[in-house]
Design an enzyme around this catalytic site. Structure first.
Site, PDB file in Angstrom:
ATOM      1  N   LYS A 167       0.838  -1.197   0.000  1.00 46.53           N
ATOM      2  CA  LYS A 167       0.000   0.000   0.000  1.00 46.53           C
ATOM      3  C   LYS A 167       0.875   1.250   0.000  1.00 46.53           C
ATOM      4  O   LYS A 167       2.025   1.199   0.445  1.00 46.53           O
ATOM      5  CB  LYS A 167      -0.854   0.013   1.291  1.00 46.53           C
ATOM      6  CG  LYS A 167      -1.971  -1.009   1.332  1.00 46.53           C
ATOM      7  CD  LYS A 167      -2.754  -0.887   2.640  1.00 46.53           C
ATOM      8  CE  LYS A 167      -3.865  -1.915   2.719  1.00 46.53           C
ATOM      9  NZ  LYS A 167      -4.959  -1.693   1.757  1.00 46.53           N
ATOM     10  N   ARG A 185     -10.264 -11.688   1.832  1.00 52.38           N
ATOM     11  CA  ARG A 185     -11.123 -12.739   1.270  1.00 52.38           C
ATOM     12  C   ARG A 185     -10.428 -14.086   1.297  1.00 52.38           C
ATOM     13  O   ARG A 185     -11.082 -15.128   1.330  1.00 52.38           O
ATOM     14  CB  ARG A 185     -11.555 -12.328  -0.149  1.00 52.38           C
ATOM     15  CG  ARG A 185     -10.422 -12.185  -1.115  1.00 52.38           C
ATOM     16  CD  ARG A 185     -10.777 -11.331  -2.323  1.00 52.38           C
ATOM     17  NE  ARG A 185     -10.869  -9.907  -2.009  1.00 52.38           N
ATOM     18  CZ  ARG A 185     -11.168  -8.964  -2.895  1.00 52.38           C
ATOM     19  NH1 ARG A 185     -11.420  -9.280  -4.160  1.00 52.38           N
ATOM     20  NH2 ARG A 185     -11.223  -7.695  -2.530  1.00 52.38           N
TER      21      ARG A 185
HETATM   22  N1  BES Z   1      -8.035  -3.966   4.541  1.00 53.91           N
HETATM   23  C1  BES Z   1      -8.231  -3.514   3.233  1.00 53.91           C
HETATM   24  C2  BES Z   1      -9.552  -2.757   3.042  1.00 53.91           C
HETATM   25  C3  BES Z   1      -9.740  -1.478   3.809  1.00 53.91           C
HETATM   26  C4  BES Z   1      -9.531  -0.260   3.194  1.00 53.91           C
HETATM   27  C5  BES Z   1     -10.201  -1.495   5.102  1.00 53.91           C
HETATM   28  C6  BES Z   1      -9.751   0.920   3.890  1.00 53.91           C
HETATM   29  C7  BES Z   1     -10.421  -0.320   5.804  1.00 53.91           C
HETATM   30  C8  BES Z   1     -10.206   0.894   5.185  1.00 53.91           C
HETATM   31  C9  BES Z   1      -8.249  -4.692   2.270  1.00 53.91           C
HETATM   32  O1  BES Z   1      -7.452  -5.772   2.622  1.00 53.91           O
HETATM   33  C10 BES Z   1      -7.744  -4.208   0.968  1.00 53.91           C
HETATM   34  O2  BES Z   1      -6.617  -3.820   0.895  1.00 53.91           O
HETATM   35  N2  BES Z   1      -8.588  -4.264  -0.051  1.00 53.91           N
HETATM   36  C11 BES Z   1      -8.224  -3.834  -1.361  1.00 53.91           C
HETATM   37  C12 BES Z   1      -8.765  -4.835  -2.358  1.00 53.91           C
HETATM   38  C13 BES Z   1      -8.264  -4.648  -3.755  1.00 53.91           C
HETATM   39  C14 BES Z   1      -6.773  -4.902  -3.808  1.00 53.91           C
HETATM   40  C15 BES Z   1      -8.991  -5.586  -4.677  1.00 53.91           C
HETATM   41  C16 BES Z   1      -8.838  -2.464  -1.583  1.00 53.91           C
HETATM   42  O3  BES Z   1      -9.930  -2.196  -1.094  1.00 53.91           O
HETATM   43  O4  BES Z   1      -8.173  -1.644  -2.217  1.00 53.91           O
HETATM   44 MN    MN Z   2      -5.463  -5.565   1.947  1.00 49.43          MN
END
Ligand code: BES
Ligand code: MN
Ligand code: ZN
Length: 492
Positions: free
Chosen positions: A273, A347
């Protein structure tokens, strides 16, 4: 904060502050009595609209010795005909913020008299307890100057019947559980690790006599929870699958299974990230924390249901041993998954946990809670959790529970067509599609692992944490999910 009860009349009870409610369109008997004691001051303030009864307004008045209470805190509750449990919770929460402002640690409340029945007592206690929360475990300076609440005395005019006392106890049991959940989410990732979540589950199991198992790496390998292993293997904090069992129902009744995402820190892994705001990802275990809190409340309240909590927990880190884009893994169910983004890790740990739940418990229904997608925050902001499922009755029941307890949820569709985005060239599924419909893509992915068991998925990415203080939810971890699930389980 402690809650005590007293049969004293509000007009005769000595206290640093007395909290009373009133409406925009009806002031009520207690208001009039206080007004008389204060020589008409309240009506004069009402005439100039300084006391207007509007919802979310509070006004503190010094009584100058004209009442046994040193101060009167007037809480606006809006129009009388529009009073709900949520307004009372918010009113009580607003009262706490006003009392905190003047550092009044102990006070008396007659706020419940603005409502009817024992549910008003529960709502006031809930709003006050949740509104009094602070997290200062890591503040070493000025400890003695830090303010914390001591005692709220509920004034039961008629002595308080059994139902009213039970309502106080219910609120305490639930709010203690919400506090556990908020604390777990607030602690940083270097403290709340998969091992810490396991230890918390063990503590609960000892305190309440719950069944508890923690599957560690060798057992995860043996049972082939490869999706959970893949997410966790890039960290020295090894992944685990935690189960916690409460049996309050009939022996033969299949349990309700609650699954909570327990990513104790989500760096994104190799699909790392951006640095900006990454510290927020310590909250990626809020689903797991809600499941632990719910099990504590269920056990404390001795609900007549069988409930199993399942927590897949891991830290998602980049490392030479980490899983990587392009990898293909075989989940516990036998489904093969191509990894297209290591940041879509939630997931993965959930699909193994759901399959494990299905095969080990034959549940009557399953509910999972997860901070799963940023897309859910885009769609619903911070006002509602997303819900998806394969069973309309379950989804409706959860929506109803959410409406009643003030944890709102909004449904998104899970039509088959959404699955197109998750098809892989090389494997059965891929773990991440395009950004479009991201929340639904994730929900659709999970749906592939629940078979025909009634199931609902709650995406709490936008609701588990708040940057804005609300009446009974201070900034930070909200503890979302606990009150929702208790409301659902107790109305089932
Ligand atoms: N933990 C994150 C989602 C999240 C984002 C939770 C903001 C709380 C606040 C999750 O694991 C994630 O990174 N999801 C990605 C999925 C994508 C790579 C398909 C996302 O939402 O960008
Ligand atoms: Mn994630
Ligand atoms: Zn995550």
């Amino acid at each position: 904060m402690k809650i005590e009860t007293s049969s004293a009349s509000p007009l005769e009870h000595g206290t640093p502050a007395l909290v009373i409610g009133y409406f925009q369109d009806a002031k009520g008997e207690l208001f009039s009595q206080c007004d008389a004691a204060l020589d008409g001051l309240l009506e004069r303030l009402a005439a100039t609209k300084e006391l207007n009864g509007k919802h979310n307004s509070t006004r503190l008045i010094h009584t100058m010795g004209r009442l046994p209470a040193e101060r009167l805190l007037l809480v606006g509750l809006g129009k009388q005909g529009e009073l709900t449990g949520e307004r009372l919770r918010q009113g009580a929460g607003n009262a706490m913020q006003a009392l905190r402002g003047v550092r009044v640690a102990s006070f008396a409340s007659a706020l419940h008299l603005s409502g009817t029945s024992d549910s008003a007592v529960e709502a006031v206690c809930t709003g006050a307890l949740l509104g009094s929360y602070t997290f200062d475990a890591y503040k070493t300076k000025e400890k003695e100057e830090r303010f914390s609440f001591d005692t709220m005395t509920i004034l039961f005019a008629e002595g308080g019947n059994e139902g009213a006392h039970a309502a106080v106890q219910r609120a305490e049991a639930i709010c203690n559980a919400v506090q556990l959940t908020r604390n777990l989410v607030s602690h940083p990732g270097n403290v709340v690790t998969p091992a810490y979540l396991s230890a918390t589950a063990r503590e609960l199991s000892e305190r309440y006599g719950l069944g508890c198992r923690v599957l560690e790496m060798d057992e995860l390998k043996e049972l082939r929870l490869n999706a959970l292993i893949a997410v966790g293997k890039g960290s020295v904090e090894l992944p685990r699958l935690v189960t916690l069992e409460y049996r309050g129902g009939e022996e033969k009744d299949p349990p309700v299974v609650l699954v909570g995402k327990g990513v104790t820190f989500d760096s994104g892994g190799i699909s790392i990230k951006p640095g900006q705001g990454m510290e927020a990802m310590k909250m990626d275990m809020a689903g797991a924390a809600a499941v632990l809190g719910t099990l504590q409340a269920v056990a404390e309240m001795k609900l007549a249901v069988n409930v199993v909590g399942i927590i897949p927990t891991a830290e998602n880190m980049p490392d030479s041993n980490a899983f990587k884009p392009g990898d293909v893994l075989t989940a516990m169910s036998g489904t093969t998954i191509e990894i297209t983004n290591t940041d879509a890790e939630g997931r993965l740990i959930l699909c193994d946990a759901l399959h494990y739940a299905l095969t080990n418990y034959k549940p009557s229904l399953m509910i999972d809670l997860a901070t799963l997608t940023g897309a859910c925050v885009v769609a619903l902001g911070h006002e509602a959790s997303g819900i998806m499922g394969n069973n309309a009755e379950l989804v409706e029941a959860l929506k109803g529970a959410g409406e009643r307890c003030g944890e709102r949820i909004w449904e998104l569709p899970l039509w088959d067509e959404y699955g197109e985005a998750m098809k892989s060239e090389i494997a059965d599924l891929k773990n991440a599609g395009s950004r479009d419909g991201g929340t639904i893509n994730a929900g659709w992915f999970l749906k592939q692992f629940v078979g025909s068991t009634p199931w609902a998925h709650l995406d709490i990415a936008g609701t588990a944490w708040t940057d804005k203080a609300r009446p009974y939810t201070p900034k930070g971890a909200t503890g979302v999910g606990v009150r929702l699930l208790i409301e659902y389980l107790s109305s089932k």
